[in-house]
Design a protein around this motif. Structure first.
Motif, short mmCIF file in Angstrom:
data_model
loop_
_atom_site.label_atom_id
_atom_site.label_comp_id
_atom_site.label_asym_id
_atom_site.label_seq_id
_atom_site.Cartn_x
_atom_site.Cartn_y
_atom_site.Cartn_z
N PRO A 11 -58.13 -34.02 53.10
CA PRO A 11 -58.20 -34.79 51.85
C PRO A 11 -57.92 -33.97 50.59
N TYR A 12 -58.40 -32.72 50.53
CA TYR A 12 -58.24 -31.93 49.30
C TYR A 12 -56.78 -31.62 49.00
N LEU A 13 -55.91 -31.67 50.03
CA LEU A 13 -54.48 -31.38 49.81
C LEU A 13 -53.78 -32.50 49.03
N VAL A 14 -54.44 -33.64 48.91
CA VAL A 14 -53.88 -34.74 48.11
C VAL A 14 -53.70 -34.29 46.66
N PHE A 15 -54.58 -33.42 46.20
CA PHE A 15 -54.45 -32.89 44.83
C PHE A 15 -53.07 -32.27 44.63
N PHE A 16 -52.64 -31.44 45.57
CA PHE A 16 -51.36 -30.72 45.43
C PHE A 16 -50.17 -31.67 45.64
N ILE A 17 -50.35 -32.67 46.52
CA ILE A 17 -49.25 -33.63 46.74
C ILE A 17 -49.00 -34.45 45.49
N VAL A 18 -50.09 -34.97 44.89
CA VAL A 18 -49.95 -35.79 43.69
C VAL A 18 -49.42 -34.95 42.53
N TYR A 19 -49.92 -33.74 42.40
CA TYR A 19 -49.41 -32.83 41.36
C TYR A 19 -47.91 -32.61 41.54
N ASN A 20 -47.51 -32.32 42.78
CA ASN A 20 -46.10 -32.08 43.08
C ASN A 20 -45.25 -33.29 42.76
N SER A 21 -45.78 -34.48 43.01
CA SER A 21 -45.01 -35.71 42.79
C SER A 21 -44.80 -35.99 41.30
N GLN A 22 -45.65 -35.43 40.44
CA GLN A 22 -45.57 -35.73 39.01
C GLN A 22 -44.84 -34.68 38.18
N VAL A 23 -44.82 -33.44 38.67
CA VAL A 23 -44.23 -32.36 37.87
C VAL A 23 -42.84 -32.04 38.39
N GLY A 24 -41.83 -32.33 37.58
CA GLY A 24 -40.44 -32.06 37.95
C GLY A 24 -39.68 -31.57 36.73
N VAL A 25 -38.41 -31.90 36.66
CA VAL A 25 -37.59 -31.46 35.53
C VAL A 25 -37.95 -32.21 34.25
N GLY A 26 -38.67 -33.32 34.37
CA GLY A 26 -39.03 -34.11 33.19
C GLY A 26 -39.84 -33.34 32.18
N ILE A 27 -40.70 -32.44 32.64
CA ILE A 27 -41.57 -31.69 31.73
C ILE A 27 -40.77 -30.73 30.85
N LEU A 28 -39.55 -30.42 31.24
CA LEU A 28 -38.72 -29.49 30.47
C LEU A 28 -38.11 -30.14 29.24
N GLY A 29 -38.01 -31.49 29.22
CA GLY A 29 -37.33 -32.14 28.10
C GLY A 29 -37.97 -33.41 27.58
N PHE A 30 -39.14 -33.80 28.12
CA PHE A 30 -39.73 -35.07 27.71
C PHE A 30 -40.24 -35.04 26.27
N GLN A 31 -40.50 -33.84 25.72
CA GLN A 31 -41.06 -33.74 24.37
C GLN A 31 -40.14 -34.37 23.33
N ARG A 32 -38.86 -34.13 23.47
CA ARG A 32 -37.88 -34.70 22.52
C ARG A 32 -37.83 -36.22 22.65
N THR A 33 -37.91 -36.72 23.88
CA THR A 33 -37.82 -38.17 24.12
C THR A 33 -38.99 -38.92 23.50
N ILE A 34 -40.21 -38.41 23.74
CA ILE A 34 -41.38 -39.14 23.21
C ILE A 34 -41.50 -38.96 21.71
N ALA A 35 -41.06 -37.81 21.17
CA ALA A 35 -41.12 -37.60 19.73
C ALA A 35 -40.15 -38.53 19.00
N ALA A 36 -39.06 -38.90 19.67
CA ALA A 36 -38.11 -39.84 19.08
C ALA A 36 -38.72 -41.23 18.96
N LYS A 37 -39.74 -41.52 19.77
CA LYS A 37 -40.38 -42.84 19.74
C LYS A 37 -41.50 -42.92 18.71
N ALA A 38 -42.34 -41.88 18.66
CA ALA A 38 -43.53 -41.96 17.80
C ALA A 38 -43.79 -40.67 17.04
N GLY A 39 -42.73 -39.89 16.79
CA GLY A 39 -42.91 -38.65 16.04
C GLY A 39 -43.91 -37.72 16.73
#
Length: 361
Positions: A11-39
């Motif tokens: 069961p504890y390995l679910v932590f790493f699976i969910v983390y892995n599923s959420q962290v990808g290339v998006g974290i490298l550029g999402f800041q510009r995208t969301i800032a364009a929406k709400a500063g």
């Protein structure tokens, strides 16, 4: 659906699976995208999006726990085999398209920052050979790679936020709440796709030993990734002005360029190389979900679907230019929002009502 215990994970390995599923290339550029929406109020949208993902985790546990299986089992019990398989097939296609989107995004980064003349199909083929090796080893191997993507290199990369904080201007975040609720809602929508990935849970649920005890680890993983994305957004917002951020396609990569060591100047080369571990683990998870579902739908060996999908991904890497890539990303985003945050909650309600009607009947 019953899965052999030797194929299941703790069961504890679910932590790493969910983390892995959420962290990808998006974290490298999402800041510009969301800032364009709400500063620079957009960091609050990341926190709200994380709360929505927590609710989605609860919904998935509820749905899959009642069905005692994966999403293919749920669809078969609710809609029958034919219609159920059609709906499951759509979700498997989503997993594949999401993997293509991640793959093309990472290849673009490699070509821009490291090897501008290297053809896409070569990079795509090399990465997919590694992914094929992981997926063909079974779910436990995929989970092992997910664990490594957290332990190495992500823990090291988090520490690197210390460098840009030395010259941060926290006054950039002020005044707080100077954007409309509509703008904040748009930032939440953009953040929800960035935090997407937990939908892989719909396929790997039966592979968890004692799923009920794993629930807390899934929620902790989402809490951690929400914190990680929030910190990443705040670091970028306090380092760049809004006009500077608009010009940065990958703000986090640009931040890494300020790191100067006596024995190393271009640290971003190492950063991108280390990120290959993270991207490969995410691709392995998405392609495992897609091919596992196709195996259950069509009753064929999983490796056949893995080979076909890998070849199709290489072909798409050659056919899709920058314009079509933006279209692909747009459709993947829409599919994610509508299928998982709209359809799955409705499916839970339908499943509960059908179960009650059968009990009363």
């Amino acid at each position: 659906m019953q899965v052999n215990k030797r194929h299941q994970v703790s069961p504890y390995l679910v932590f790493f699976i969910v983390y892995n599923s959420q962290v990808g290339v998006g974290i490298l550029g999402f800041q510009r995208t969301i800032a364009a929406k709400a500063g620079y109020d957009a960091w609050m949208g990341v926190i709200v999006a994380g709360c929505f993902v927590q609710v989605f985790i609860w919904i998935m546990y509820k749905l899959l726990g009642k069905a005692d299986g994966d999403i293919v089992d749920v669809h078969s019990k609710v809609f029958g085999n034919i219609l159920g398989n059609v709906l499951s097939f759509i979700i498997m296609i989503y997993y594949w398209l999401a993997s293509v989107s991640v793959l093309l995004g990472f290849i673009e980064i490699i070509q821009v920052w490291m090897f501008p003349t290297l053809p896409s199909w070569i990079l795509c083929s090399l990465i997919l050979v590694l992914v094929y090796y992981c997926v063909s080893g079974g779910f436990r191997v995929v989970v092992g790679v997910s664990f490594l993507s957290f332990l190495f290199p992500q823990i090291t990369l988090i520490v690197l936020y210390i460098f840009p904080l030395k010259t941060a201007h926290f006054s950039n975040l002020l005044p707080i709440m100077n954007h409309s609720y509509k703008e904040l809602f748009d930032a939440v929508k953009s953040s929800m796709y960035t935090l997407a990935g937990t939908e892989a849970f719909l396929m790997f649920y039966p592979f968890i030993r004692d799923p009920k005890s794993s629930k807390k680890f899934a929620h902790l993983a989402v809490l951690f990734t929400t914190f990680l994305y929030t910190v990443s957004a705040i670091v970028s917002f306090t380092f760049y002005s809004e006009s500077q951020l608009k010009e940065k396609i990958w703000p986090e990569l640009s931040l890494i360029k300020i790191i100067r060591l006596s024995y190393l100047e271009r640290f971003e080369y190492i950063y991108i190389s280390m990120y290959l571990v993270i991207v490969s683990s995410l691709l392995s998870l998405l392609l495992w979900c897609s091919t596992r579902g196709l195996k259950r739908i069509f009753k064929k060996k999983q490796k056949y679907f893995l080979i076909v999908i890998s070849i199709l991904s290489v072909v798409l890497s050659q056919l899709i230019n920058e314009q079509y890539k933006e279209t692909l990303d747009k459709y993947v985003t829409q599919m994610n929002l509508w299928i998982f945050y709209g359809y799955i909650p409705i499916l839970l309600i339908i499943f509960i009502l059908l179960k009650r009607s059968k009990q009363n009947g």
